[in-house]
Design an enzyme around this catalytic site. Structure first.
Site, PDB file in Angstrom:
ATOM      1  N   LYS A  79      -1.938  -1.556  -3.867  1.00 22.13           N
ATOM      2  CA  LYS A  79      -3.179  -0.118  -3.771  1.00 22.13           C
ATOM      3  C   LYS A  79      -2.186   0.726  -3.775  1.00 22.13           C
ATOM      4  O   LYS A  79      -1.197   0.925  -3.211  1.00 22.13           O
ATOM      5  CB  LYS A  79      -3.561  -0.318  -2.459  1.00 22.13           C
ATOM      6  CG  LYS A  79      -4.773   0.671  -2.301  1.00 22.13           C
ATOM      7  CD  LYS A  79      -5.203   0.588  -1.012  1.00 22.13           C
ATOM      8  CE  LYS A  79      -5.688   2.129  -0.574  1.00 22.13           C
ATOM      9  NZ  LYS A  79      -6.280   2.278   0.557  1.00 22.13           N
ATOM     10  N   LYS A 117       0.933  -1.066   0.024  1.00 29.20           N
ATOM     11  CA  LYS A 117       0.043   0.081  -0.008  1.00 29.20           C
ATOM     12  C   LYS A 117       0.710   1.121   0.008  1.00 29.20           C
ATOM     13  O   LYS A 117       1.779   1.445   0.929  1.00 29.20           O
ATOM     14  CB  LYS A 117      -0.871   0.095   1.161  1.00 29.20           C
ATOM     15  CG  LYS A 117      -1.705   1.261   1.347  1.00 29.20           C
ATOM     16  CD  LYS A 117      -2.900   1.139   2.321  1.00 29.20           C
ATOM     17  CE  LYS A 117      -3.404   2.386   2.562  1.00 29.20           C
ATOM     18  NZ  LYS A 117      -4.514   2.472   3.724  1.00 29.20           N
TER      19      LYS A 117
END
Ligand code: PBG
Length: 325
Positions: free
Chosen positions: A249, A196
């Protein structure tokens, strides 16, 4: 390989039926997870201005929306909660009657065939907007793990089907796995936000979840967008600690990372087509600068082509409509 004029790649592009037969990647409803935001209150649906078509729902309206997802055949939703009050330790994140805990119970009571995934993080619940306990101006890793564990177990108790930690603390997947197992939830999968990035593409989400950091930024815990090898190390750690699904992400600026994670680990890979990616397409389409349907389908197909098995996307409901036409 034979060369021109023997080999003419255009031959196989001549008709839609030929193109269908040689198409390598397909996007289907089976790939989709729809994120939703839940707030306290009744009969409320507040549209998020930077994410047209997405709402903060009160629980009653969330249940309706969940029924709609199930009827569209979408396999799952991921839930984000907006608490009534925030404090330094994000207490509502792990309260028995917290917004997510209530929301999960309500959906599970009313809708049987929809996976309910819960995002585990503290930034929506802390008054400083960071993803953990703050001391000396920075998030403290190990003390934060205890809170994330409490939050995960409380989600499991409420009936969550999958737990998705998005905080980026070191060691959280292992800590959460141990606690879930201890409490008898050994069959609840963990979908880890493994790679992330500290991305500017989360801007609209922070409006939706009211979770913008009140000072500083998230760069001491989320990843540097310049790094790909580090993403592989993060993913390896999460798998060792017990992650069942690993996530990259955002998605669109990180297609290379999705591809490397898929090739390197052969694990189920999720990709999060985040709020900013959604907002850009929506805004350009509203200006009639691009064709929303074609651009969104192209982006989502490219995320699949890169190696994602599933995509968390605010376009999920539209995709079902578009694919049916
Ligand atoms: C919580 C969380 C965020 C997103 C998912 N979980 C925001 C953040 O890390 O700031 C972003 C999702 C999106 O932009 O659509 N930590």
């Amino acid at each position: 390989m034979s060369v021109f004029p023997i080999y003419r790649p255009r031959r196989l592009r001549a008709s839609e039926n030929l193109r269908r037969l040689v198409r390598e990647t397909s996007l289907s409803v089976d790939d989709l997870i729809y994120p939703m935001f839940v707030v306290h209150g009744d009969d409320t649906a507040i549209e998020i201005s930077s994410m047209p078509g997405c709402y903060q729902y009160s629980i009653d309206r969330l249940v309706k929306a969940a029924k709609e997802l199930a009827s569209l055949g979408i396999p799952g939703t991921i839930l984000f909660g907006i608490p009534e009050t925030k404090d330094a330790l994000g207490s509502e994140a792990y309260a028995e009657d917290g917004i997510i805990q209530q929301a999960v119970r309500a959906i599970k009571d009313a809708v049987s065939d929809l996976l309910v995934i819960t995002d585990v993080c503290l930034c929506e619940y802390t008054d400083h907007g960071h993803c953990g306990i703050i001391e000396g101006g920075d998030v403290q890793n190990d003390p934060t793990l205890d809170l994330l564990v409490k939050e995960s177990v409380s989600h499991a108790r409420a009936g969550a089907d999958v737990i998705a930690p998005s905080d980026m603390m070191d060691g959280r997947v292992g800590a959460i796995r141990d606690a879930l197992d201890e409490e008898g939830y050994e069959n609840i999968p963990i979908m880890a936000y493994s790679a992330k990035y500290a991305s500017a593409f989360y801007g609209p989400f922070r409006e939706a979840a009211e979770s913008a950091p009140q000072f500083g930024d998230r760069r001491s815990y989320q990843m540097d967008p310049a790094n790909a090898e580090e993403a592989l190390r993060e993913v390896a750690l999460d798998i060792e600690e017990g992650a069942d699904i690993v996530m990259v992400k955002p998605a669109l600026s990180y297609l290379d990372v999705i591809h490397q994670v898929k090739t390197e680990f052969q694990m189920p890979v999720a990709a999060y087509n985040v709020s900013g990616e959604y907002a850009m397409i929506k805004a350009a389409a509203q200006n009639e600068w691009i064709d929303e349907k074609r651009v969104a389908l192209e982006v989502l197909t490219s995320i699949k082509r890169a190696g994602a098995d599933m995509i968390l996307t605010y376009f999920a409901k539209s995709v079902v409509e578009w694919l049916e036409i």
